[in-house]
Write a protein that holds these residues in place. Structure first.
Motif, short mmCIF file in Angstrom:
data_model
loop_
_atom_site.label_atom_id
_atom_site.label_comp_id
_atom_site.label_asym_id
_atom_site.label_seq_id
_atom_site.Cartn_x
_atom_site.Cartn_y
_atom_site.Cartn_z
N PRO A 69 0.56 -1.36 0.17
CA PRO A 69 -0.18 0.08 -0.06
C PRO A 69 0.70 1.37 -0.03
CG PRO A 69 -0.15 -1.25 2.07
CD PRO A 69 0.56 -2.00 1.05
N GLU A 70 2.13 1.28 0.56
CA GLU A 70 3.10 2.31 0.39
C GLU A 70 3.10 2.90 -1.00
OE1 GLU A 70 3.43 -0.57 1.75
OE2 GLU A 70 5.62 -1.03 2.08
N LEU A 71 2.98 2.02 -1.78
CA LEU A 71 3.06 2.32 -3.45
C LEU A 71 1.66 2.52 -4.20
CD1 LEU A 71 5.74 -0.38 -4.58
CD2 LEU A 71 6.09 1.92 -3.81
N ALA A 72 0.54 2.78 -3.47
CA ALA A 72 -0.61 3.01 -3.95
C ALA A 72 -0.94 3.94 -4.70
CB ALA A 72 -1.68 2.94 -2.59
N ALA A 73 -0.21 5.27 -4.23
CA ALA A 73 -0.32 6.44 -5.34
C ALA A 73 0.75 6.82 -6.25
CB ALA A 73 -0.51 7.50 -4.38
N VAL A 74 1.60 5.62 -6.45
CA VAL A 74 2.67 5.86 -7.22
C VAL A 74 1.92 5.60 -8.77
CG1 VAL A 74 4.90 4.64 -8.40
CG2 VAL A 74 4.23 5.04 -5.77
N ALA A 109 9.29 0.32 -10.94
CA ALA A 109 10.70 0.63 -10.53
C ALA A 109 10.51 1.93 -9.79
CB ALA A 109 11.44 0.74 -11.63
N PRO A 110 9.79 2.05 -8.64
CA PRO A 110 9.52 3.40 -7.98
C PRO A 110 10.82 4.10 -7.59
CG PRO A 110 9.08 1.30 -6.50
CD PRO A 110 9.26 0.97 -7.99
N HIS A 111 11.95 3.43 -7.55
CA HIS A 111 12.97 4.05 -7.14
C HIS A 111 13.38 5.23 -8.09
CE1 HIS A 111 14.50 0.79 -9.42
NE2 HIS A 111 15.41 1.47 -9.85
N LEU A 112 13.04 4.89 -9.32
CA LEU A 112 13.27 5.81 -10.16
C LEU A 112 12.62 7.26 -10.33
CD1 LEU A 112 13.68 3.44 -13.59
CD2 LEU A 112 15.41 4.27 -11.88
N MET A 113 11.72 7.30 -9.50
CA MET A 113 10.95 8.55 -9.11
C MET A 113 11.84 9.57 -8.82
SD MET A 113 7.07 7.59 -7.39
CE MET A 113 7.87 6.82 -5.71
N THR A 114 11.42 10.84 -9.38
CA THR A 114 12.14 12.01 -8.98
C THR A 114 11.85 12.25 -7.49
OG1 THR A 114 10.44 13.46 -9.64
CG2 THR A 114 12.28 12.81 -11.25
N GLN A 115 12.51 13.31 -6.59
CA GLN A 115 11.95 13.51 -5.39
C GLN A 115 10.57 14.28 -5.36
OE1 GLN A 115 13.24 13.61 -2.55
NE2 GLN A 115 14.91 12.40 -3.17
N GLN A 134 8.03 11.59 -5.92
CA GLN A 134 8.16 10.70 -4.57
C GLN A 134 7.11 11.47 -3.37
OE1 GLN A 134 11.87 9.30 -2.83
NE2 GLN A 134 12.61 9.11 -4.67
N ASN A 135 7.37 13.04 -3.58
CA ASN A 135 6.32 13.52 -2.59
C ASN A 135 4.92 13.24 -3.25
OD1 ASN A 135 8.46 14.40 -1.20
ND2 ASN A 135 8.72 16.31 -2.14
N LEU A 136 4.71 13.55 -4.30
CA LEU A 136 3.23 13.45 -4.74
C LEU A 136 2.87 12.25 -4.79
CD1 LEU A 136 3.66 15.43 -8.32
CD2 LEU A 136 2.17 15.92 -6.43
N ALA A 137 3.59 11.32 -4.48
CA ALA A 137 3.07 9.82 -4.40
C ALA A 137 2.94 9.25 -2.85
CB ALA A 137 3.83 8.67 -5.04
N GLY A 138 3.59 10.35 -1.93
CA GLY A 138 3.46 10.17 -0.56
C GLY A 138 4.49 8.99 -0.15
N CYS A 139 5.53 8.76 -1.04
CA CYS A 139 6.16 7.46 -0.85
C CYS A 139 7.71 7.93 -0.97
CB CYS A 139 5.83 6.41 -1.85
SG CYS A 139 6.73 4.95 -1.71
N ARG A 140 8.51 7.91 0.00
CA ARG A 140 9.86 8.34 -0.06
C ARG A 140 10.63 7.00 -0.18
NH1 ARG A 140 11.25 13.27 2.37
NH2 ARG A 140 13.52 12.62 1.86
N ILE A 141 11.50 7.33 -1.24
CA ILE A 141 12.29 5.95 -1.52
C ILE A 141 13.45 5.84 -0.28
CG2 ILE A 141 13.80 4.52 -2.87
CD1 ILE A 141 10.59 4.57 -3.60
#
Ligand SMILES: Cc1cc2nc3c(=O)[nH]c(=O)nc-3n(C[C@H](O)[C@H](O)[C@H](O)COP(=O)(O)OP(=O)(O)OC[C@H]3O[C@@H](n4cnc5c(N)ncnc54)[C@H](O)[C@@H]3O)c2cc1C
Length: 482
Positions: free
Chosen positions: A426-431, A438-444, A447-454
């Motif tokens: 669920p921590e990836l729900a908004a990605v 590959a959520p680690h490829l998200m920009t900062q 990550q903020n928008l998705a509420g998920c800090r890698i």
């Protein structure tokens, strides 16, 4: 004549050979179940599997009682308890359905010898499979080690000698005996030293029959594609029922072929692909019974395969991340979380998670096999061992050692929108869908928008897949050259 039916992994009334025979041949039938204390203490299985078994037994006891048969139970060493019980009730005959696990074969042989020495007749039956290992052999009489050859023989045998379904045995007996028996209280999972957990797949014979009908009316119509999509109910989820025998494989095959015969809209391809899976199940069972050594080691010599990572801090860190679904590979993590939360994991994801452990993390396949046995609601030695050996390229008819699932590509292909990943991680729900694999490829900002800090909410990948793949292949060079 008084007969004891020793019930084991055949927790049903329908199409139950040992029970049918006992009811046809005996004036008095006593069903017995023994809770195997040494096995329960060994913790080879986990709470989902034990809860499922106890729940099936509760239903079976009630169904037997309705038919005038009181299920008796004992707890302790199976051999001692069965022998003691047979003496106590002065049984003339003991009936059971055969099991093919090495330890069970040994146990049954010991019980049989001891009973025969006491003058008690023993009658055993084929039940757990449509065809036993001896019935499907190669031209030299040896067990078949290739699935395709086994499958071809299986079908030839089916057409030549289709095994019939047995009538409900207890009704016959009830007609003679009449009346019903008082219901007995069975131990709970807690009594057996396990936690009772909510079941993600409902237990019992009635549920197995209902699920089979549901599957044949619906998901089987698009099984070829649907079985690979973990976000949907595309498979039968009958595996724990086959494991504990709340449904016989014969019943399933007859019912599946029956839907073709009635001229319904289901495609032959979908249906036969499903039956193929049941044949895989029997293939692995016959491998286990013909080559019992697979239970404790590889079927093939490990020559050419990279050595697993040695034990140590790194091994412990990587293994813990895999077990806990914290690898940074969302499909693998979703699978492990589904396993830990529900006791079941989708087959496609089981294959990806197994490949990842063995080839990306280079952890020995037996650690994965053990973990699955402890978590799965359908934990089954033959199927689990066969599939782990398949994934590690040590089995009879395995995936080639150089074939390595790419967890990213598998994720994109089989969970394109990330619906499955979102459900279990669920921590990836908004990605967004283009980053979910590959959520680690998200920009900062993403990550903020998705509420998920890698690194804080969700881990970075614990290994780099491309690098891990190259290392694995380099370490197993002979493999590739073969
Ligand atoms: C690493 C790994 C470990 C596994 N461990 C187990 C296990 O402990 N117990 C278990 O029952 N299955 C195991 N499987 C096989 C398979 O994943 C499950 O049988 C399947 O996911 C169960 O879901 P289902 O009932 O919806 O299957 P369906 O797709 O509806 O298939 C029908 C039945 O066929 C049998 N079957 C399906 N796939 C396989 C297979 N690959 N091998 C053997 N039998 C199969 C099962 O009895 C299943 O219920 C494992 C697979 C892998 C890759």
């Amino acid at each position: 004549m008084r007969g004891v039916v020793w019930i084991r992994r055949d927790l049903r009334l329908q199409d139950q050979p040992a029970l049918t025979a006992a009811c046809a041949e005996c004036d008095e039938v006593i069903p017995l179940f023994v809770f195997d204390d040494p096995l329960l203490r060994a913790r080879q299985f986990g709470a989902p599997c034990v809860t499922f078994m106890v729940s099936c037994l509760d239903e079976l006891a009630a169904a037997l009682a309705d038919q005038g048969l009181a299920l008796q139970w004992r707890r302790g060493d199976q051999i001692e308890e069965v022998l003691r019980f047979v003496v106590d009730v002065k049984a003339d005959v003991v009936y059971w359905n055969r099991d093919y696990e090495p330890a069970s074969i040994h146990r049954d042989w010991k019980v049989q010898q001891a009973l025969m020495a006491q003058g008690v007749v023993v009658r055993t039956f084929k039940d757990h499979v449509v065809f036993e290992a001896e019935e499907i052999r190669g031209s030299t009489g040896d067990p078949l080690q290739r699935y395709s050859a086994y499958r071809a023989r299986w079908w030839t045998k089916w057409h030549a000698a289709t095994p019939p379904l047995l009538p409900s045995p207890v009704r016959q007996r009830n007609q003679r005996a009449g009346g019903s028996s008082p219901k007995i209280a069975l131990p709970t999972a807690e009594d057996l030293g396990y936690q009772t957990v909510p079941l993600s797949i409902a237990a019992g014979e009635k549920e197995a029959q209902r699920r089979l009908r549901w599957f044949l009316d619906g998901p089987v119509h698009r099984y070829v594609e649907g079985r690979n999509i973990p976000a949907i109910d595309g498979t039968s989820k009958l595996s724990p029922h086959f494991r504990f025998g709340t449904l016989s494989a014969r019943t399933a095959v007859h019912a599946a072929l029956g839907t073709l015969a009635t001229g319904g809209s289901v495609s032959r391809r979908d249906l036969l692909t499903w039956i193929d899976e049941l044949i895989w199940r029997e293939f692995f069972l016959q491998i286990l019974s013909a080559f019992p050594q697979v239970a404790s080691g590889p079927f093939r010599s490990k020559d050419g395969l990279p050595r697993p990572r040695p034990a140590g801090a790194e091994w412990t860190r990587l293994y813990a991340a895999w077990c806990n679904g914290r690898t940074g590979y969302p499909l693998v993590d979703a699978g492990m979380k589904q396993l830990n939360q529900t006791g079941w994991m989708h087959n496609r994801v089981r294959m990806v998670a197994a490949s990842f452990l063995i080839k990306d993390l280079r952890i020995d396949w037996q650690s994965g096999e053990r973990y699955f046995m402890q978590q799965l609601i359908d934990a089954d030695l033959a199927a689990n061992n066969g599939n782990w050996q398949w994934a590690s390229a040590t089995g009879t008819d395995s995936m080639p050692g150089y074939r390595i699932f790419n967890p990213l590509l598998q994720s994109r292909k089989f969970d394109p929108e990330g619906a499955y990943i979102r459900q279990y991680v669920p921590e990836l729900a908004a990605v967004p869908p283009d980053k979910i694999h590959a959520p680690h490829l998200m920009t900062q900002k993403e990550q903020n928008l998705a509420g998920c800090r890698i690194g804080r909410d969700y881990p970075s990948p614990i290994v780099d897949h491309r690098q891990a793949r190259e290392e694995y292949l380099a370490l197993g060079k002979q493999l590739v050259m073969r």
